[in-house]
Structure formats: structure tokens, C-alpha cells
Design an enzyme around this catalytic site. Structure first.
Site, PDB file in Angstrom:
ATOM      1  CB  CYS A  84     -81.761  -0.626  23.056  1.00  0.00           C
ATOM      2  SG  CYS A  84     -80.235  -0.255  23.921  1.00  0.00           S
ATOM      3  CG  HIS A 179     -83.116   3.897  22.363  1.00  0.00           C
ATOM      4  ND1 HIS A 179     -83.970   3.229  23.197  1.00  0.00           N
ATOM      5  CD2 HIS A 179     -81.864   3.541  22.738  1.00  0.00           C
ATOM      6  CE1 HIS A 179     -83.282   2.509  24.061  1.00  0.00           C
ATOM      7  NE2 HIS A 179     -81.992   2.680  23.803  1.00  0.00           N
ATOM      8  CD  GLU A 181     -87.232   4.184  21.825  1.00  0.00           C
ATOM      9  OE1 GLU A 181     -86.863   3.835  20.686  1.00  0.00           O
ATOM     10  OE2 GLU A 181     -86.623   3.868  22.862  1.00  0.00           O
TER      11      GLU A 181
HETATM   12  N1  GLN Z   1     -77.655  -2.257  28.204  1.00  0.00           N
HETATM   13  C1  GLN Z   1     -79.019  -2.694  28.262  1.00  0.00           C
HETATM   14  C2  GLN Z   1     -79.126  -4.215  28.231  1.00  0.00           C
HETATM   15  O1  GLN Z   1     -78.267  -4.874  27.732  1.00  0.00           O
HETATM   16  C3  GLN Z   1     -79.804  -2.100  27.108  1.00  0.00           C
HETATM   17  C4  GLN Z   1     -79.860  -0.606  27.207  1.00  0.00           C
HETATM   18  C5  GLN Z   1     -81.072   0.005  26.568  1.00  0.00           C
HETATM   19  O2  GLN Z   1     -82.032  -0.679  26.204  1.00  0.00           O
HETATM   20  N2  GLN Z   1     -81.075   1.310  26.471  1.00  0.00           N
HETATM   21  O3  GLN Z   1     -80.094  -4.725  28.702  1.00  0.00           O
END
Ligand code: GLN
Length: 196
Positions: A84, A179, A181
Site C-alpha cells: 500500500c 494488505h 498482513e
Molecule cells: N493512501 C495512502 C497513501 O497514499 C496509503 C494507504 C495505506 O497504506 N493503507 O499514502
């Protein structure tokens, strides 16, 4: 062996727990270390970059000198997994939003990402996706997730969702928009540690 989980902000304990239980299940002797300062990464054999807020993460990693250590570790070929916000940080190009705000990226993967690509209506969702590296569908958890909008020639696509690429690999570096995890399914961590 030591495995680094960058522990500045985000889903740290979940990543540490998933890594520890997967390593145990794979019978790999390793200690998972939360990394908050420089000086630890050079002795680690793999690095996990958790999700969170990529702007904050990038800034703090730079302040602490962790960013240069990750880049050096990447050039030595050790496995690195970003999830992410971690995927955003791995990208070479973060699209319009990142360019406008001057956000710092590590630039280790030849990809472009679009932060928060899935919009407000679908900020968080869970969906089964097909991954060629896994034998059956994988339930992916997306939270204000980025999408991968461009890939260079050295990138392998590990998963797509709708019109987007959501998991990619370049050498020993893996980037995921979702994610791993946050589920009990250890197959992605298993795949990652098989690169050790
Ligand atoms: N939207 C976040 C970003 O761009 C990432 C979101 C997340 O890691 N759950 O930093």
C-alpha cells in the site's frame, strides 16, 4: 538472520506478526526487527515496508537516513516487499499528486502509481483476486489503496483488479496495493520469504 519491518508508522505489529508466523511455518530461523533508526538495515536479509501514510513515511525515512540504507540494500539484491503506502514509496513515479506535493519516493521499481486510486466510495474493500503465483484466489484487503498505472519492461505483473495492476515484482522487490498482513492467509508472506 534478521528481517527488517520499517516501524515508523502504519500497520507495523500486523506485519511483524505475519512475518514471524510465516517464518516459523517455513522453518526459517530469523528474527523480525522493527526498524525506527538507521544502522540496522545493513545487517538485515529482507525488508518489509508497511502501509500507512506514504507522505509521512517518506519524510521520516529521509530524516532518519533509512531511505539511503533501503536503496543500498535493494542494490545488493535482498528481498523487499512494500504494501500500500509501501508500494507508493517503491515507485519511480507517483503521478500528479506526488509531483504536485514534491513527495519523496524511493524510486526502486520502474512503475507509476496513482495514490488513493479507488476513490471515496470504495475507500476500503476486500475482494478475491487471481494471482498466477498462487493456486487459488486470494482475498485482498484494499484500504485507500494506490493502483499501478504504468510498468517498465522489467516488471512482472502478479495481480490485477478491474482495469488496474495491483501487485508487481521487479527482481527481488515486490509491491502490493493491498494488505497481506491483515488476513490469516500467509501465502504472500510465504512467497516473499521464498525469495530469501
Ligand atoms: N493512501 C495512502 C497513501 O497514499 C496509503 C494507504 C495505506 O497504506 N493503507 O499514502
Amino acid at each position: 538472520m534478521q528481517i527488517a519491518v520499517i516501524a515508523i508508522q502504519g500497520n507495523i505489529s500486523e506485519h511483524i506478526n505475519s512475518a514471524q508466523s510465516t517464518l516459523l511455518a517455513m522453518d526459517i530461523q530469523a528474527t523480525v526487527i522493527p526498524v525506527r533508526r538507521s544502522g540496522i538495515i545493513p545487517s538485515c536479509s529482507a525488508i518489509i515496508l508497511p502501509g500507512g501514510e506514504s507522505t509521512t513515511l517518506g519524510r521520516l525515512m529521509e530524516q532518519k537516513g533509512i531511505d539511503t540504507e533501503i536503496k543500498k540494500a535493494a542494490s545488493s539484491g535482498i528481498p523487499i516487499m512494500g504494501t500500500c503506502a509501501g508500494l507508493v514509496l517503491l515507485a519511480k513515479d507517483g503521478g500528479e499528486q506526488v509531483r504536485r506535493t514534491g513527495q519523496k519516493l524511493l524510486g526502486l521499481m520502474d512503475i507509476s502509481v496513482d495514490r488513493n486510486a479507488f476513490g471515496r466510495q470504495r475507500e476500503s474493500f476486500e475482494v478475491p483476486i487471481e494471482m498466477p503465483i498462487l493456486k487459488s484466489p486470494y482475498n485482498a484487503v484494499f484500504i485507500r489503496a494506490p493502483a499501478i498505472t504504468r510498468i517498465g519492461p522489467d516488471i512482472e505483473i502478479l495481480a490485477r483488479f478491474e482495469t488496474y495492476m495491483v501487485a508487481v515484482k521487479q527482481g527481488n522487490i515486490i509491491g502490493l496495493a493491498f494488505h497481506p498482513e491483515l488476513t490469516d492467509d500467509q501465502r504472500i508472506h510465504h512467497y516473499f520469504f521464498s525469495l530469501l
